[in-house]
Design an enzyme around this catalytic site. Structure first.
Site, short mmCIF file in Angstrom:
data_model
loop_
_atom_site.label_atom_id
_atom_site.label_comp_id
_atom_site.label_asym_id
_atom_site.label_seq_id
_atom_site.Cartn_x
_atom_site.Cartn_y
_atom_site.Cartn_z
CG PHE A 38 -1.48 1.20 1.71
CD1 PHE A 38 -2.15 2.07 0.85
CD2 PHE A 38 -1.34 1.57 3.04
CE1 PHE A 38 -2.66 3.28 1.30
CE2 PHE A 38 -1.85 2.77 3.51
CZ PHE A 38 -2.49 3.63 2.64
CB SER A 100 7.30 -5.13 7.77
OG SER A 100 6.54 -5.48 8.91
CB THR A 117 9.92 -9.72 7.66
OG1 THR A 117 9.48 -10.92 7.02
CG2 THR A 117 9.89 -8.58 6.66
CE1 TYR A 170 4.41 -3.93 11.61
CE2 TYR A 170 3.45 -2.65 13.39
CZ TYR A 170 3.89 -2.74 12.07
OH TYR A 170 3.79 -1.64 11.25
CD GLN A 187 29.87 -2.80 15.03
OE1 GLN A 187 29.02 -2.90 15.92
NE2 GLN A 187 30.38 -3.85 14.41
P1 NAD Z 1 1.53 -3.55 3.19
O1 NAD Z 1 1.25 -4.85 3.86
O2 NAD Z 1 0.54 -3.05 2.20
O3 NAD Z 1 2.96 -3.55 2.49
C1 NAD Z 1 4.05 -4.28 2.95
C2 NAD Z 1 4.77 -4.87 1.75
O4 NAD Z 1 5.91 -5.61 2.20
C3 NAD Z 1 3.90 -5.84 0.96
O5 NAD Z 1 3.99 -5.56 -0.42
C4 NAD Z 1 4.49 -7.21 1.29
O6 NAD Z 1 4.26 -8.16 0.28
C5 NAD Z 1 5.95 -6.85 1.50
N1 NAD Z 1 6.68 -7.83 2.33
C6 NAD Z 1 6.33 -8.31 3.54
N2 NAD Z 1 7.24 -9.19 3.99
C7 NAD Z 1 8.23 -9.24 3.04
C8 NAD Z 1 9.44 -9.97 2.92
N3 NAD Z 1 9.84 -10.82 3.88
N4 NAD Z 1 10.19 -9.80 1.80
C9 NAD Z 1 9.79 -8.95 0.82
N5 NAD Z 1 8.65 -8.24 0.88
C10 NAD Z 1 7.87 -8.38 1.98
O7 NAD Z 1 1.73 -2.49 4.38
P2 NAD Z 1 1.91 -0.91 4.33
O8 NAD Z 1 0.80 -0.31 5.08
O9 NAD Z 1 2.21 -0.46 2.96
O10 NAD Z 1 3.22 -0.74 5.24
C11 NAD Z 1 4.50 -0.47 4.69
C12 NAD Z 1 5.49 -0.25 5.82
O11 NAD Z 1 5.11 0.87 6.62
C13 NAD Z 1 5.63 -1.44 6.76
O12 NAD Z 1 6.98 -1.58 7.13
C14 NAD Z 1 4.82 -1.02 7.97
O13 NAD Z 1 5.29 -1.64 9.13
C15 NAD Z 1 5.03 0.47 7.98
N6 NAD Z 1 3.91 1.15 8.65
C16 NAD Z 1 2.71 1.31 8.02
C17 NAD Z 1 1.67 1.92 8.69
C18 NAD Z 1 0.33 2.13 8.05
O14 NAD Z 1 -0.60 2.60 8.71
N7 NAD Z 1 0.15 1.82 6.78
C19 NAD Z 1 1.84 2.37 10.01
C20 NAD Z 1 3.07 2.17 10.62
C21 NAD Z 1 4.11 1.57 9.92
#
Ligand code: NAD
Ligand code: UDP
Ligand code: UDP
Length: 346
Positions: A38, A100, A117, A170, A187
């Protein structure tokens, strides 16, 4: 199909969104892990339109090719199907490390994978940044504050996290990711940026993502009961995705290397939020029902964004009404696709 075949055969030129031309001195090679998700896909759009070369790495656990398919075939775009828990050897000037799962039902579904991850995957990306001398931005989260005892949350707050609860894979995974980033900075001299992202919403969230915004909108659009978990008095502050992407870009380009909260400080209870969404869907006949509370659900969350305002000159621009309207329009479209595909989402 005829049109798509014609594009493939080169009879009709492929049309891409307009991309700026950058000379080789300005053009950067940028790796986006989780770029098919997303947030990642919106970030990829802006980086591409600014004229950079973008490499997306994703294992499609929660992301979809469809989120970035409009760039397939563009000479500045590459996509690698890869799980970042395994080492990755590519060249890059900058890394946005977003891979993630982010939605509670997704990360709880496979907690071990979520930890791997965020720990092994982050080590690999920091190792890559170290080898090639790239700057790396880690997507951290407001979840590092856990169920906060300080409100709103400034970056100086150390948090209140249950290390063995259902959200720990998480929350603690992201806390270790931050620790790793600063260990590599100290480091190994890796240049790191850490964004503590608060709840973000917008188009391209998956219809069955499981987070509150997509759940409530999908329920309201189908006149289903809006499911508030617990008494609905818990609060969240919601940021529209384009504002978040602007914040991430500003952070990467800044000289500020400590963690920065990126979020929208306008706070609502979940109960209020259900009514706001219901009122934005014309003719919605849904009722709002409270239910069992979720274990370890943070009770209050609102970012203190003074650091982002001061050091990044960033603050959110899109109001909740406007952002939700755009998101509702997107889900309406998704719903028609879903029905067309016999209720199968993909
Ligand atoms: P999302 O689930 O839509 O996107 C995460 C992407 O990471 C997906 O495309 C998934 O396939 C990929 N992925 C997961 N594990 C993987 C792996 N081991 N190897 C390769 N690809 C992998 O989530 P998002 O909302 O787009 O979140 C993106 C980032 O922002 C994340 O790190 C999330 O923790 C962080 N985040 C998002 C929010 C939010 O509200 N959207 C809030 C806090 C933090
Ligand atoms: N790594 C990677 N890509 C690279 C460089 C390193 O995936 O381009 C991985 C490497 O496999 C290692 C991790 O990143 O497991 C950490 O790298 P670092 O150089 O810090 O550690 P070392 O290789 O000394 O274990
Ligand atoms: N929530 C809810 N109904 C839903 C989904 C979530 O009441 O269908 C609540 C959830 O318990 C939490 C808030 O909405 O208090 C935000 O949940 P989400 O999963 O979106 O993100 P979180 O901030 O908890 O990671």
């Amino acid at each position: 199909l005829e049109k798509k075949l014609a594009i493939l055969e080169g009879r009709i030129p492929q049309k891409y969104p307009e991309v700026k031309y950058l000379g080789y001195k300005e053009r950067r090679r940028i790796l986006v892990t989780g770029g098919a998700g997303f947030v990642g896909s919106h970030l990829v759009d802006v980086l591409m339109m600014r004229g950079h070369e973008v490499i997306v790495v994703d294992n499609f656990f929660t992301g979809r090719k469809r989120n970035v398919e409009h760039w397939f075939g563009h000479r500045n775009f590459e996509m690698i199907h890869h799980d970042i828990v395994n080492p990755l050897y590519v060249e890059a000037d900058e890394i946005y490390h977003l891979a993630s799962p982010a939605s509670p039902p997704h990360y709880m579904q496979n907690p071990v994978k979520t930890i791997k991850t965020n720990t092994l995957g982050t080590i690999n990306m920091l190792g890559l940044a170290r080898r090639v001398g790239a700057k790396i931005l880690i997507a951290s989260t407001s979840e590092v504050y856990g169920d906060p005892m300080v409100h709103p949350q400034p970056e100086s707050y150390w948090g209140h996290v249950n290390p063995i609860g259902p959200r720990a894979c998480y929350d603690e995974g992201k806390r270790v990711a931050e620790t790793l980033a600063y260990s590599y900075a100290k480091q190994e001299n890796v240049s790191v940026r850490v964004a503590r992202i608060f709840n973000t919403y917008g188009p391209r969230m998956h219809v069955s993502d499981g987070r509150v915004v997509s759940n409530f909108i999908m329920q309201a659009l189908q006149n289903l009961t809006i499911t508030v978990y617990g008494n609905g008095k818990q609060t969240r502050s919601f940021c529209y995705v384009s504002d978040l992407v602007d914040g991430l870009l500003a952070l990467m380009d800044s000289d500020y290397s400590l963690p920065v909260n990126i979020g929208n400080p306008v706070e609502h209870t979940i109960e209020e939020f259900a009514v706001i969404i219901k009122d934005l869907v014309p003719g919605c006949r849904s009722t709002v029902a409270t239910g069992a509370a979720v274990e370890d659900d943070p009770q209050r969350r609102r970012p203190d964004i003074a650091i982002a305002e001061k050091h990044l000159h960033w603050s959110p621009k899109i109001s909740l009404q406007e952002g939700l309207q755009r998101t509702i329009d997107y889900f309406k479209e998704e719903l028609s696709r879903t029905t067309f595909y016999n209720n199968q989402t993909y």
